[in-house]
Design a protein around this motif. Structure first.
Motif, PDB file in Angstrom:
ATOM      1  N   PHE A 466     -29.730  12.110  -3.189  1.00 54.79           N
ATOM      2  CA  PHE A 466     -30.765  12.542  -2.719  1.00 54.79           C
ATOM      3  C   PHE A 466     -31.025  11.434  -1.541  1.00 54.79           C
ATOM      4  O   PHE A 466     -31.933  10.837  -1.086  1.00 54.79           O
ATOM      5  N   ALA A 467     -29.867  11.018  -0.692  1.00 57.20           N
ATOM      6  CA  ALA A 467     -29.932   9.993   0.225  1.00 57.20           C
ATOM      7  C   ALA A 467     -30.275  10.592   1.505  1.00 57.20           C
ATOM      8  O   ALA A 467     -29.552  11.148   2.540  1.00 57.20           O
ATOM      9  N   ALA A 468     -31.555  10.975   1.771  1.00 51.54           N
ATOM     10  CA  ALA A 468     -32.093  11.485   2.806  1.00 51.54           C
ATOM     11  C   ALA A 468     -31.875  10.721   4.465  1.00 51.54           C
ATOM     12  O   ALA A 468     -31.695  11.378   5.354  1.00 51.54           O
ATOM     13  N   LYS A 476     -24.511  17.394   2.860  1.00 47.85           N
ATOM     14  CA  LYS A 476     -23.257  17.880   1.968  1.00 47.85           C
ATOM     15  C   LYS A 476     -23.546  17.708   0.770  1.00 47.85           C
ATOM     16  O   LYS A 476     -23.106  18.601  -0.284  1.00 47.85           O
ATOM     17  N   ASN A 477     -24.378  16.891   0.172  1.00 46.69           N
ATOM     18  CA  ASN A 477     -24.756  16.805  -1.137  1.00 46.69           C
ATOM     19  C   ASN A 477     -25.807  17.956  -1.626  1.00 46.69           C
ATOM     20  O   ASN A 477     -25.546  18.435  -2.522  1.00 46.69           O
ATOM     21  N   HIS A 478     -26.660  18.292  -0.604  1.00 45.92           N
ATOM     22  CA  HIS A 478     -27.334  19.436  -0.884  1.00 45.92           C
ATOM     23  C   HIS A 478     -26.446  20.829  -1.078  1.00 45.92           C
ATOM     24  O   HIS A 478     -26.877  21.712  -1.998  1.00 45.92           O
ATOM     25  N   GLU A 479     -25.499  20.691  -0.127  1.00 48.26           N
ATOM     26  CA  GLU A 479     -24.793  22.058  -0.405  1.00 48.26           C
ATOM     27  C   GLU A 479     -23.924  21.983  -1.460  1.00 48.26           C
ATOM     28  O   GLU A 479     -23.983  23.270  -2.134  1.00 48.26           O
ATOM     29  N   MET A 480     -23.427  20.834  -1.922  1.00 49.91           N
ATOM     30  CA  MET A 480     -22.666  21.061  -3.154  1.00 49.91           C
ATOM     31  C   MET A 480     -23.520  21.268  -4.496  1.00 49.91           C
ATOM     32  O   MET A 480     -23.306  21.963  -5.253  1.00 49.91           O
ATOM     33  N   THR A 481     -24.864  20.782  -4.428  1.00 45.04           N
ATOM     34  CA  THR A 481     -25.623  20.785  -5.368  1.00 45.04           C
ATOM     35  C   THR A 481     -26.140  22.060  -5.591  1.00 45.04           C
ATOM     36  O   THR A 481     -26.206  22.752  -6.805  1.00 45.04           O
ATOM     37  N   GLN A 515     -35.779  15.380  -0.179  1.00 45.47           N
ATOM     38  CA  GLN A 515     -36.715  15.283   0.885  1.00 45.47           C
ATOM     39  C   GLN A 515     -36.271  15.927   2.103  1.00 45.47           C
ATOM     40  O   GLN A 515     -35.899  15.334   3.200  1.00 45.47           O
ATOM     41  N   LEU A 516     -36.613  17.330   2.032  1.00 50.31           N
ATOM     42  CA  LEU A 516     -36.215  18.143   3.132  1.00 50.31           C
ATOM     43  C   LEU A 516     -36.813  17.732   4.208  1.00 50.31           C
ATOM     44  O   LEU A 516     -36.221  17.890   5.722  1.00 50.31           O
TER      45      LEU A 516
END
Length: 880
Positions: A466-468, A476-481, A515-516
């Motif tokens: 969650f490194a915003a 990239k992390n959000h997409e993979m998650t 934290q969008l």
């Protein structure tokens, strides 16, 4: 007014007289007999009315005088008296006979009345006897019913006692006497100690039988408790002991089954047996309503052990270890809701940042069959590899368990049991009186799989995932998650399992950790900073060649790049679609503001500012808006170099802005159709503004500048085309000064140059011009320019006619007074004017051909028809 004009109504009387005379002349006979009133009778409605009304009766006999009316009434009264006497005479004999027949009937009636009292007394006595007999029978029936109920209750208590004894025997629970002898240690695991030689299959079936007996016991106990039996309270400790022993044995068996799976002891030959044991065990849990106990054991013995090994702070830095299946034991059948080839009805959220939005038809329900899992496998990223390992673990070790649990505890069956007050519901209330659950069934995906995995990711890898602050890594992390979550949902056994998973507190906490808003602010700053650097320059300068099909200015290109960046796969996140949509509309509004500033500063001449760049509030149909395209006054002298330079700059700037506006509109509508309309979620509120309408409204604010820019371009081109008409005024003097006075056979030299500015502007048959990107506007521009120039041409012809008339008046003293617009002698002056008229006709025809070259239908032009009629009419006048 009519009464005062004809007080005696003579007109009306004349009309009535004429009407009567017309009838008298007809063949029909005229009846002049006066109406006669009918005599009074019983049929008269006024006499037979319920209430006699004197006024209405008199009004009905208004044509009868009062003496005659009195005579009629007396005659009618005499008639009534005669009828009354006749009726009395007719019925008198019968009346006398009736009074004679009734003599002595009173005594007879009194004799008949005496025995009725005795009969009534006997009837009442019989009724009292019957009531006493009925009461005695009812009392006996009630006593028998009470005895029957007490007997049934005793049978119920005997069944409870027998069930408890049987259950204690099946569970090998020691009795109270054996407990006093010191054998109480055998309470918990009687089956394991007395049936060690039995295999798991017999244990599973044995516990299933015990659970059925236990459910029957609970049913009888609750029925006896409703009768307030003290016996039930006295044996409650035995029921609790049975429940504890059954639960312990079941947990021990289920744990042994799961340990065999985790240790890889389940071979291919024992797979069917293991599946049967697990099914019986889960069915027993469902029968007892101990779904959460089974989930806790599965989470503790299987999932937690793997998660501790796979998810830890250094998991992303460590090399991934392959998850080798200990047996070829994988799910072979897809869940029921994924077996069709259509889009599953599961309310999943499609994630389209990596993939186009296409219909997904899962194959066999395997993790590797979903596009989300395949997309993770294609990535060379530690987090993606970790997700793949987790998916394979869930697929290998938990998919079959979830599928079996879903089959043994179907929602309709659970709802039916709950509605009928089944034993499972009673078990839940008996074992867990303080715990409530909305859905009675297994929720392994939510309570076991995701609860453990989600918590571990939040606690162990939260600072990395969650490194915003690093937007590229965050996206990239959000997409993979999201792909990982969708792949897990494919493994869910039902739609309900996915819904429960998304409503789980761990899932909601997991989504909140993204934290969008912070990510959007970083992206917003990145996009806006780059755009504002480009828009800081308000000067209109072409960035590329005129032939480019893309944007002409770097500012328009920067705005388009900012809009396309909002929806690019490298930046866009579905959960922020509403924010990126709002930013898109703001970017279009910002581009409109920049255009207003650039156009306001582009015109250096204050006298031409209004004509060149109309204010945004000016309408195209206003008088001020039409002033720039109206017929301009003929110039008295050639334009200056400064005016030519200003016109060139105006053409270049207007063309540049129009090309960018048209390109912006086309590109924005294209990205709307291909991407934005697909990515934006559908609004559930019908009152909200349609996104497409909002986008078109924003584009209309920009495209509203085009009419003013078009008028400015047309105004400059009309002025330049009109400059080529200046030699028209010198045609008469030119022909009179010629030494070789022959009849002209071709158009004047200046006719081909009239529309040369239009061709040069659009780059027709020449090098590229300022309006080359606007070549699709050649026809509408040419039509308006041709119409205006034709009007100017007619103005020159009219002015030349006035000049010739002045010359004719100066020469009126001569004998030959032939003029251009009248007849005369065929002398040299007349021949000159004939040549001039012929030249004008040739010039007008050539002028029309030049317009046709530009695609103008000259026959539809009112100004050209007037011009053509003008020159040919003068020819006719001359011949006359």
């Amino acid at each position: 007014m009519a009464a005062s004009a004809d007080p005696l109504e003579l007109d009306r009387l004349a009309e009535e007289l004429a009407e009567r005379e017309g009838k008298s002349k007809s063949s029909e006979p005229i009846n002049h007999d006066l109406p006669l009133p009918l005599p009074l009778s019983h049929e008269n409605p006024y006499l037979t009315a319920p209430t006699f009304n004197v006024e209405e009766f008199l009004l009905s006999r208004v044509h009868t005088s009062l003496p005659d009316l009195r005579t009629e009434l007396r005659e009618y009264m005499a008639t009534l008296k005669e009828e009354l006497v006749r009726l009395i005479n007719d019925d008198y004999e019968a009346f006398i006979s009736l009074s004679t027949d009734l003599q002595g009937e009173g005594v007879r009636l009194e004799r008949l009345k005496q025995p009725l009292g005795d009969i009534k007394a006997q009837i009442l006595e019989s009724k009292d006897g019957l009531n006493a007999i009925q009461a005695a029978i009812q009392d006996k029936l009630q006593k028998r019913a009470v005895l029957r109920e007490e007997k049934a209750l005793l049978h119920l208590l005997l069944k409870i006692s027998e069930n408890m004894t049987r259950l204690e025997s099946l569970l090998s629970i020691t009795t109270e006497q054996e407990s006093s002898e010191g054998s109480s240690s055998q309470l918990a695991y009687g089956i394991e100690e007395t049936t060690e030689d039995k295999d798991r299959t017999s244990q599973a079936k044995h516990l299933s039988r015990v659970a059925a007996e236990y459910n029957q016991l609970l049913y009888h106990v609750n029925k006896a408790r409703s009768e307030k039996c003290v016996f039930v309270d006295q044996i409650q400790w035995r029921i609790d002991r049975i429940q504890s022993s059954l639960s312990s044995d079941l947990d021990h068996l289920f744990s042994n089954l799961l340990s065999g799976l985790a240790d890889g002891k389940v071979s291919e030959l024992n797979k069917a047996k293991w599946t049967s044991d697990l099914t019986e065990c889960l069915r027993t849990y469902d029968m007892l309503g101990l779904w959460r106990d089974a989930e806790d054991i599965l989470r503790r013995d299987v999932v937690r052990a793997y998660v501790k090994k796979a998810i830890f702070p250094g998991a992303l830095a460590a090399p991934p270890s392959p998850l080798v299946p200990h047996t070829p034991f994988v799910t072979s059948n897809a869940p029921s809701f994924l077996q069709s080839t259509k889009l599953p009805a599961t309310p999943y959220t499609p994630y389209t940042a990596m993939h186009n939005r296409t219909t997904f038809a899962p194959t066999l329900g395997l993790a590797s069959s979903s596009p989300w899992a395949r997309s993770l496998e294609e990535l060379d990223d530690p987090l993606a590899k970790l997700y793949i390992q987790i998916i394979r673990f869930v697929e290998r070790d938990l998919s079959r368990i979830m599928d079996i649990a879903e089959r043994v505890s179907l929602k309709p069956m659970s709802m039916s049991r709950e509605k009928n007050g089944s034993a499972a519901n009673l078990t839940t209330l008996a074992l867990e009186p303080t715990r409530t659950s909305e859905f009675h069934g297994f929720e392994i995906m939510a309570n076991v799989v995701w609860a453990e995995i989600g918590n571990s990711i939040i606690e162990e890898l939260g600072t990395v995932v969650f490194a915003a602050g690093r937007p590229n890594e965050f996206r990239k992390n959000h997409e993979m998650t999201q792909s990982f979550l969708r792949a897990l949902e494919v493994l869910a056994p039902s739609e309900h399992a996915v819904e429960v998973m998304r409503k789980h507190p761990v899932y909601m906490n997991f989504e909140r950790r993204w934290q969008l808003p912070v990510y959007f602010q970083l992206r917003w700053k990145e996009i806006i900073t780059k755009l504002e650097e480009s828009l800081s320059v308000t000067k209109l300068e072409r960035a590329g060649t005129v032939a480019d099909k893309d944007f002409a200015t770097s500012q328009a290109r920067a705005v388009w790049e900012a809009i396309s960046a909002c929806w690019s796969a490298e930046i866009y996140i579905p959960d922020l679609s509403h924010r990126f949509w709002r930013l898109t509309l703001q970017l279009l509004s910002r581009y409109k503001t920049w255009l207003d500033q650039a156009l306001a500063g582009a015109d250096e001449s204050p006298t031409r500012t209004t004509a060149a760049y109309p204010a945004k509030e000016r309408r195209a149909d206003s008088p001020a808006g039409r002033s720039s395209t109206s017929t301009p006054a003929p110039p008295n002298e050639a334009p200056s170099a400064e005016s030519i330079a200003a016109d060139d700059a105006a053409l270049r700037n207007c063309s540049t802005v129009m090309a960018d506006i048209r390109a912006m509109e086309a590109n924005v509508m294209t990205i709307w159709r291909e991407q934005i309309s697909v990515l934006l979620p559908e609004s559930a509120n019908e009152d909200e503004t349609n996104p497409e309408d909002a986008l078109k409204h924003s584009l209309e604010q920009i495209t509203s500048l085009q009419p003013g820019l078009s008028r400015r371009i047309i105004s400059v081109l009309v002025r330049r085309c009109s400059e080529a008409l200046l030699p028209v005024r010198s045609i008469p003097s030119q022909f009179r000064a010629m030494s070789n006075k022959k009849m002209p056979s071709e158009a004047s030299y200046f006719i081909p140059t009239i529309f040369k500015p239009v061709k040069t502007y659009f780059g027709i048959n020449t090098t590229e011009g300022p309006g080359s990107p606007l070549k699709d506007l050649v026809h509408p521009f040419a039509v308006e320019i041709f119409e205006t120039v034709a009007e100017r041409y007619g103005y020159y012809v009219t002015a030349m006619r006035k000049t010739e008339e002045s010359l004719r008046r100066l020469k009126k003293g001569r004998k030959t007074t032939f003029s251009l617009f009248g007849g005369g002698a065929k002398d040299d002056e007349g021949r000159d004017e004939e040549r001039i008229r012929t030249q004008m006709i040739l010039d007008v025809e050539a002028f029309g051909r030049e317009g046709e070259v530009l695609g103008v239908e000259v026959g539809q032009s009112a100004a050209f028809r007037m011009l053509d009629e003008m020159v040919h009419r003068e020819e006719g006048d001359a011949q006359a």
